[in-house]
Design a protein around this motif. Sequence first.
Motif, PDB file in Angstrom:
ATOM      1  N   TYR A 109       0.964  -1.117   0.064  1.00  0.00           N
ATOM      2  CA  TYR A 109      -0.019  -0.010   0.004  1.00  0.00           C
ATOM      3  C   TYR A 109       0.812   1.145   0.077  1.00  0.00           C
ATOM      4  CZ  TYR A 109       0.676   1.608   4.980  1.00  0.00           C
ATOM      5  OH  TYR A 109       0.941   1.964   5.868  1.00  0.00           O
ATOM      6  N   VAL A 113      -0.261   4.254  -2.818  1.00  0.00           N
ATOM      7  CA  VAL A 113      -0.714   5.603  -2.634  1.00  0.00           C
ATOM      8  C   VAL A 113      -0.341   6.351  -3.619  1.00  0.00           C
ATOM      9  CG1 VAL A 113      -1.090   7.489  -1.041  1.00  0.00           C
ATOM     10  CG2 VAL A 113      -1.486   4.870  -0.122  1.00  0.00           C
ATOM     11  N   GLN A 117      -3.043   7.985  -6.404  1.00  0.00           N
ATOM     12  CA  GLN A 117      -3.271   9.439  -6.255  1.00  0.00           C
ATOM     13  C   GLN A 117      -2.819  10.072  -7.904  1.00  0.00           C
ATOM     14  OE1 GLN A 117      -1.690  12.177  -2.770  1.00  0.00           O
ATOM     15  NE2 GLN A 117      -0.182  12.483  -4.526  1.00  0.00           N
ATOM     16  N   ALA A 168      -4.830   1.449   0.681  1.00  0.00           N
ATOM     17  CA  ALA A 168      -4.415   2.836  -0.303  1.00  0.00           C
ATOM     18  C   ALA A 168      -5.484   3.539  -0.628  1.00  0.00           C
ATOM     19  CB  ALA A 168      -3.613   2.259  -1.362  1.00  0.00           C
ATOM     20  N   ILE A 172      -6.497   7.530   0.189  1.00  0.00           N
ATOM     21  CA  ILE A 172      -6.769   8.357  -0.830  1.00  0.00           C
ATOM     22  C   ILE A 172      -8.232   9.067  -0.869  1.00  0.00           C
ATOM     23  CG2 ILE A 172      -7.185   8.390  -3.480  1.00  0.00           C
ATOM     24  CD1 ILE A 172      -4.343   8.446  -3.037  1.00  0.00           C
ATOM     25  N   PRO A 243      -1.878  12.982   0.997  1.00  0.00           N
ATOM     26  CA  PRO A 243      -1.885  11.176   1.080  1.00  0.00           C
ATOM     27  C   PRO A 243      -0.652  10.625   1.224  1.00  0.00           C
ATOM     28  CG  PRO A 243      -3.606  11.998  -0.554  1.00  0.00           C
ATOM     29  CD  PRO A 243      -2.792  13.307  -0.025  1.00  0.00           C
ATOM     30  N   THR A 244       0.604  11.207   0.245  1.00  0.00           N
ATOM     31  CA  THR A 244       1.847  10.573   0.135  1.00  0.00           C
ATOM     32  C   THR A 244       2.481  10.813   1.591  1.00  0.00           C
ATOM     33  OG1 THR A 244       1.795  11.171  -1.990  1.00  0.00           O
ATOM     34  CG2 THR A 244       3.916  10.424  -1.207  1.00  0.00           C
ATOM     35  N   THR A 247       0.987   8.665   4.188  1.00  0.00           N
ATOM     36  CA  THR A 247       1.415   7.170   3.687  1.00  0.00           C
ATOM     37  C   THR A 247       2.746   6.903   4.478  1.00  0.00           C
ATOM     38  OG1 THR A 247       0.044   7.329   1.913  1.00  0.00           O
ATOM     39  CG2 THR A 247       1.775   5.414   2.261  1.00  0.00           C
TER      40      THR A 247
END
Length: 309
Positions: A109, A113, A117, A168, A172, A243-244, A247
């Motif tokens: 995951y 991501v 994305q 993931a 997102i 999101p990155t 993560t």
Amino acid sequence: MSAFFARYKFSIKMQEVVLILITMLWGGTFLVVHHAMTVSGPFFFVGLRFATAALLLALFSWKTLRGLCWQEVKAGAWIGLAIAGGYGLQTWGMQTISSSKSAFITAMYVPLVPLLQWLFLGRMPGIMSWIGVILAFSGLLLLAGPEGNSLAFSAGEIATLLSALAIAAEIILIGACAGKVDVRRVTIVQLAVAAVCAFIFMLPNRESIPAYSPYLLYSAIGLGMASAVIQVTMNWAQRSVSPTRATVIYAGEPVWAGIVGRIAGERLPGIALLGAALIVLGVLISELRLQRKKKAKDKPSPQQITENP
């Protein structure tokens, strides 16, 4: 060394610090879930956990539910479905494969991501985020490397791969909805939907309701409270955390799980400790920002200096 840091900008937001603390709590739940599988089936436990979380959060936020709108219901439903898929499939897969192999597959995951994305939201991650993701993923491979040299894709492994995709998608979706909905209302919806979906998944799995167990009850209440706190915090923090970046922070979960496991008597090998260090490095690298060099408009050119000594 000073020249290196002069080229980069290190910054960390309060929301990111909170996410790190939440990840520590998240990692600590692993041992509880592991023991709960001895007294319950996977989908019933996931359903009970999130049903408890939804009820607890609703008790403290029932007044805010009056303003529930269709956009929040839709957002919560999609996130809840992703949560049920991620937690349910991962727990189901761990019944037939080792925990190390499950962790290795679930680690997918991390690179998924930024890819999802990019594909669905059109947000290209920055170079430092990519480097951080690569380092964190490499660390996860070392921390939870599979036994043997190859992966035989059994039903449990396929289910775990699907759970990685669901996790993931959850990150997102939270990032896409953040700032557009009320945090508490959408969290209650997503927890309730996750619980209902998990209970429904019991049917194809031919899973029955387990006998009463004090440990099952206490662990469900404890993890329900933890899940409510985790989900509310994720929704709140990802309003300003990409999101990155989120993560990479979440990638620290197995590190904290390993620390809890060590306290409980487990011992990590040297290669796993190296993986944990790479994950921490990935988190730090993802926080660095390249500074663009600004052109000095007032600085005269060599030609101007020659013409005007």
